[in-house]
Design an enzyme around this catalytic site. Structure first.
Site: not given
Lengths: 200, 393
Positions: B159, B324, B357
């Site tokens: 991320s 995601d 995610h």
């Protein structure tokens, strides 16, 4: 070494930037890297093959060939290779065109449906041929676009592609006189080196 | 010998957060300077003689330096990436020296809004300068200098952490051999920024926010933080994962026709928000979301990502997850395609996982195998470099 690799190696220039469509476990790219100091990538969608490529330090990109090669720029590779995958592609004519859009040269290998054993299998048994190079049943085969050498060459002609080189081998990748005289009848696997008409 | 450790065998065990006082001033991207600052960090494993086996872990939005192991014997949960860091794990501390800092602007020991500003003798609060991913990379380089690490074997992050790995590759190309960019993006989309803005508004419109100067007050913007976290949490999970986890399950088994947390998902989000609000600073949350919004390494290269990644000298591994939707696979593929055009060494895998995610933090066999396989080659390379150095001296 698989004779197929040997032929391909002879067709790839040293230090070439190579894209291998359906690169499997990366053995071809590994071989070319050590024999010809090539760079480049393999495209693959099978997760076990991708893992093997990563293990072998081969650049691999998870990408489905049926979704096209739109993410690659014009003439960004010296050579684009596709071994034993043409017959599994949804739109073979489109991928061929794309291969020569992004690569200066293409190398394609595929099983010859016009091989005499296939012809006699169909003629005598009346059933879809099965053999060493075509081991699947008609209903579970990944081969949705089988063709003969003649078919392939006709397609190349229609697409304005020029055949630079062609080698025909049998299921054991051996070469013989009969194959050289009547390749479409006696060759079970074809290796083609193609380029766009007008490319030298 | 009996294992007397209270921790699992593949855990780094008891760890301690450390702090580095950096006296070299850093000029931040916003134009302000920090003349000196503290960086909190943790390390796991042992640095080898040639310092070729050091791995930098970059944390994401709500992360910190505690990536693996336990601070206390009675800790219920280990560090945030314990699944991937430890002896025999993907980032194998038997072979690698792992460094994980708390980014500046953070609230777990590194300089940030909660730090006392000597000039005013009050905490910085909202006056703490807005920091960027670029600033983080340059402050993390101080940590490398501190350990005499000329070149990281790898910079790894998921991320926002992946964005730092990418920025490292572009800004300090000689100091990194591999970048692992997981569940990340080359910049935020309008939708991503929109979610961040809602989170910020939740915090800033909380009456307890006091324009960010809440440290001296009796209350802090707890409700705002809870809302921000609840919103964030929804974007970390996939629709599928939420269906599996909660469905429409009711806590009491029947509708109660009121506004209490009736559905399991409501109570889960409230609980997550509550826990988070007790351990995180609201000003830091604002800063971190801004760093995300501002991240755009291509901007310095006329918006050309290919130009940006052309600076890189390292090898790349990019990983995305199918469900995601915060940083969807096509966002990772933007990075991959830019690397392809720049003819960089890169591999890419799109892991089929239902968890959204959050997948990058979870136990997903294919992900772990691939991660481990890639890191195993990094270990071989680090050992080889160490051997070469040894032979040379």
């Amino acid at each position: 070494m698989r004779p197929e690799l040997e032929v391909i190696e002879g067709w790839v220039n040293s230090k070439a930037h190579v894209l291998d469509l359906g690169c499997g476990d990366g053995s071809l790219l590994q071989h070319l890297r050590s024999a010809k100091q090539t760079t480049g990538y393999g495209l693959e969608s099978d997760e076990n093959n991708i893992l093997e490529c990563v293990r072998a330090n081969v650049n691999v990109l998870e990408q489905d060939l049926n979704k096209g090669l739109g993410n690659f720029k014009e003439q960004s590779f010296d050579v684009v290779i596709m071994t034993q995958a043409l017959q599994e592609i949804r739109h073979p004519h489109e991928i061929l065109r794309d291969m020569l859009r992004i690569g200066k040269e293409g190398i394609v290998t595929f099983p010859n449906f016009g091989f005499w054993r296939n012809r006699s299998y169909l003629a005598l048994k009346g059933r879809m041929p099965m053999s060493k190079s075509l081991p699947h049943h008609w209903y579970d085969t990944p081969n949705i676009h089988l063709c003969t050498f003649k078919d392939f060459e006709a397609l190349c002609y229609r697409q304005g592609l020029r055949i630079v080189d062609r080698t025909v081998v049998d299921a054991n990748y051996r070469d013989s006189l009969a194959m050289r005289i009547m390749p479409n009848l006696f060759g079970s696997t074809a290796l083609y080196r193609i380029t766009k008409e007008g490319n030298s | 010998m009996q294992n007397t450790s209270p921790f699992p065998e593949n855990s780094v065990g008891l760890v301690k957060s450390q702090s580095l006082r950096v006296d070299t001033a850093i000029k931040l991207q916003c134009g302000q300077n920090l003349s000196h600052y503290d960086l909190a960090y943790e390390t796991y494993g042992t640095l080898n003689d040639s310092k070729s086996n050091a791995v930098l872990i970059c944390h994401a939005l709500s992360g910190n330096q505690h990536a693996a192991g336990y601070h206390h014997v009675d800790d219920k949960r280990p560090g945030w990436w314990d699944l991937c860091i430890g002896p025999g794990k993907a980032i194998d501390t038997n072979h690698l020296f792992v460094v994980c800092p708390n980014n500046i602007g953070g609230c777990h020991g590194s300089v940030g809004p909660t730090t006392l500003n000597i000039e005013t003798s009050h905490p910085y609060g909202p006056d703490f300068p807005i920091v960027t991913v670029k600033d983080w990379v340059h402050s993390q380089a101080q940590l490398a200098d501190h350990f005499d690490i000329l070149q990281w074997a790898a910079v790894v992050g998921g991320s926002l952490g992946g964005m730092q790995a990418l920025q490292w590759a572009i800004d300090l190309p000689h100091r990194i051999r591999h970048a692992l960019v997981i569940a990340s993006a080359p910049k935020l989309s309008a939708q991503n920024i929109a979610f961040n803005e809602i989170a910020r508004q939740a915090i800033m419109s909380d009456p307890d926010f006091h324009n960010g100067h809440y440290y001296g007050e009796r209350s802090y913007p707890k409700r705002g933080l809870i809302l921000a976290r609840m919103l964030g949490h929804v974007t970390y999970l996939s629709d599928h994962a939420m269906r599996l986890k909660f469905g429409r399950e009711l806590k009491k088994g029947h509708l109660s026709f009121d506004y209490d947390a009736e559905f399991q998902v409501e109570s889960y989000l409230r609980y997550q928000g509550e826990i988070f609000s007790e351990n995180f600073d609201a000003n830091t949350y604002l800063l971190m979301t801004k760093a995300l919004d501002y991240f755009d390494p291509a901007a310095e290269y006329n918006g050309n990502l290919v130009g940006a990644v052309s600076q890189a000298l390292c090898k790349f591994m990019v990983i995305s997850f199918t469900t995601d939707w915060r940083f969807a696979p096509n966002r990772s593929e933007e990075i991959v395609n830019a690397l392809l055009q720049a003819k960089k060494t890169v591999s890419y895998a799109k892991i089929d996982a239902p968890q959204g995610h959050d997948s990058f933090l979870l136990d997903i066999p294919r992900y772990k195998n691939l991660f481990s396989a890639y890191m195993a080659n990094i270990i071989l390379e680090a050992n080889k470099l160490n051997q070469e150095k040894r032979n040379a001296s």
